[in-house]
Design an enzyme around this catalytic site. Sequence first.
Site, short mmCIF file in Angstrom:
data_model
loop_
_atom_site.label_atom_id
_atom_site.label_comp_id
_atom_site.label_asym_id
_atom_site.label_seq_id
_atom_site.Cartn_x
_atom_site.Cartn_y
_atom_site.Cartn_z
N GLU A 30 5.45 2.09 0.99
CA GLU A 30 4.05 1.69 0.93
C GLU A 30 3.86 0.65 2.03
OE1 GLU A 30 2.65 -0.68 -2.37
OE2 GLU A 30 0.57 -0.18 -1.94
N ARG A 258 18.80 0.53 -7.20
CA ARG A 258 18.46 -0.16 -5.97
C ARG A 258 19.57 -1.13 -5.59
NH1 ARG A 258 13.36 -2.18 -6.95
NH2 ARG A 258 13.41 -2.79 -4.79
N LYS A 268 9.80 -7.16 -2.78
CA LYS A 268 8.73 -7.34 -1.80
C LYS A 268 7.77 -8.46 -2.21
CE LYS A 268 7.52 -3.12 0.35
NZ LYS A 268 6.56 -2.02 0.42
#
Length: 553
Positions: A30, A258, A268
């Site tokens: 994104e 992850r 983020k």
Amino acid sequence: MESLNFIEHIIEEELKSGKVKEVITRFPPEPNGYLHIGHAQSIWLNFSLGKKYKGKTNLRFDDTNPLAEESRFVEAIKRDIAWLGFEWEGSVLFASDYFPQLYEFAQTLIKKDLAYVDDSTLEEIRRMRGVPTSPGDESPFRNRSVEENLDLLERMKSGEFEEGSKVLRAKIDMSSPNMHLRDPILYRIIKSGHHRTGEAWCIYPMYDFAHGQSDYIEGITHSICTLEFEIHRPLYDWFLDHLADPSKVRPRQIEFARLNLNYTITSKRNLKRLVEEGHVDGWDDPRMPTISGMRRRGYPASALTMFAEKVGVAKRENVSDMSLLEFCVREKLNKSATRVMAVLDPIKVEISNLDDNYAEELPIENNPEAPESGSRMVPFSNQLYIERSDFMEDAPKKYFRLKPGGVVRLKGAYIIHCDEVIKNESGKIIKLKCSQIANSKSGSDTSGVKVKGTIHWVSAKHCGTAEARIYDRLFNIEYPLKDKDKDVMEFLNPDNLSIIDTIYIEPSLRFAKVGESFQFLRKGYFVLDSDSTSDKLIFNQAVSLRDGWAKKN
RNA sequence: UGGCCCAUGGUGUAACUGGCAACACGUUUGAUUUUGGUUCAAAAGAGUCCAGGUUCGAGCCCUGGUGGGCCAACCA
């Protein structure tokens, strides 16, 4: 036999059984921030899978939320992926490219009586959704007619309704223990410009309604994502069940854990805070665990992919050691970085038995790991700088460097003997008077003097100066996010950056180019920072050299 | 009182249809070295979360626990 990770096992089984004919993956960022080391692993995973199985990998921006996304992030992300050395298939793709198709999918669901327009408020929807442990309630708008829903959706699209006044929802199961199946929202009204489609749309699909269908449209075979999306998979499949053509390739979502790194964060949201609250100088600050930050720090791209590969892929929560990343950085730089000499914390050395206009150029190898890299000439004189830590007045027995009355080899030059220590009023050592041992020239030493240590140096008369930025771990605790009651920023390491405004560098460094990496002999790997100007060079320390001596002391 | 997922040295991963728990980082020791770097050699460190079961044999299969993660944005 080469060991496979669990995703490769899945793929190989599918290939063998004929379930899939080729492998097409995608990396779907994104554009709302910069990519970090965790993304680097995902990029490596997706692209290397594509390469390994002779398939391909798309780069698709998941840009379904105009409020968060910006094209500057698109550019930064493309730059980072390219820098890592991966090539996406064809041109860059965007979920926003599929808005028309997605809209048709929505109409299809309505026609199948599987979606409806809900006029409930945000709070009402939230309340009716209930909690995981007990069923939710159906919306009073759930049973509108197909015609009405179609009409309402069209009018939502044309901007007739206010933001937040209506949403399109899937009609699934309000009592499902999986919250994502309790009539998830498909479209919401957002009257805000989109970085690519501008004002063309005022309804935007949610992630769940966009992602799987985008995969399907692109013919993705394996849609790899992180563990938190595991619970979305039933929904991912539900859309495909109702929208996909069974004769076409059906994407399969596979989740992996992850990557996390100790002493830093890879979220983020928190990285954004570091930037916005000014704890660092930007997304590409060398302290940041972003790809851009690491690039600027002087980590080679190959070290990041090597790290991704060594860390591996699995489904359990993990926190990798920073030391493994640093190992990869050293491993790569050791082979490629030119060795140069720079003194970070100087102490003056005067060679008393050389006269004041003595000058000599000495050849010094550029990289012992790459003999073909040759050598360069380094000026030598009677006035030198050596590292303050390379001299000790009361040295322990195992100290191999210079001490009063002792000898040491100057790298590529002569052996010197320390005759006298000069101090100022406050007792600080300001100068060492030394004498050069006759016939001890590097490469043609017939002096017979044995030395235990070799130290680096620069000629005070010839050297240049520069600034050095030394980085330490961003946070001073291993798992900064562990204590959920405390703000992570409390754990920032106050010493994560130390600036040495004047270091003394050998003359050859004047020709360094931004981004070029060097090994400062016996110190560490440094890269010329982009903040450098023609009259001020700035070097970032990527990582120090391993130091067996420091470790013991 | 829900659902989904996970559990192997300090860390990260392996162990293909059950067959002596392997590799890397880190740690320690020694050798070499004109970088206390590199390189080389070696060592220590887990008996696979627990308890049952199936089996000649279980890290792997089954059952039940325990511990951890995720899920209740009109974020992705």
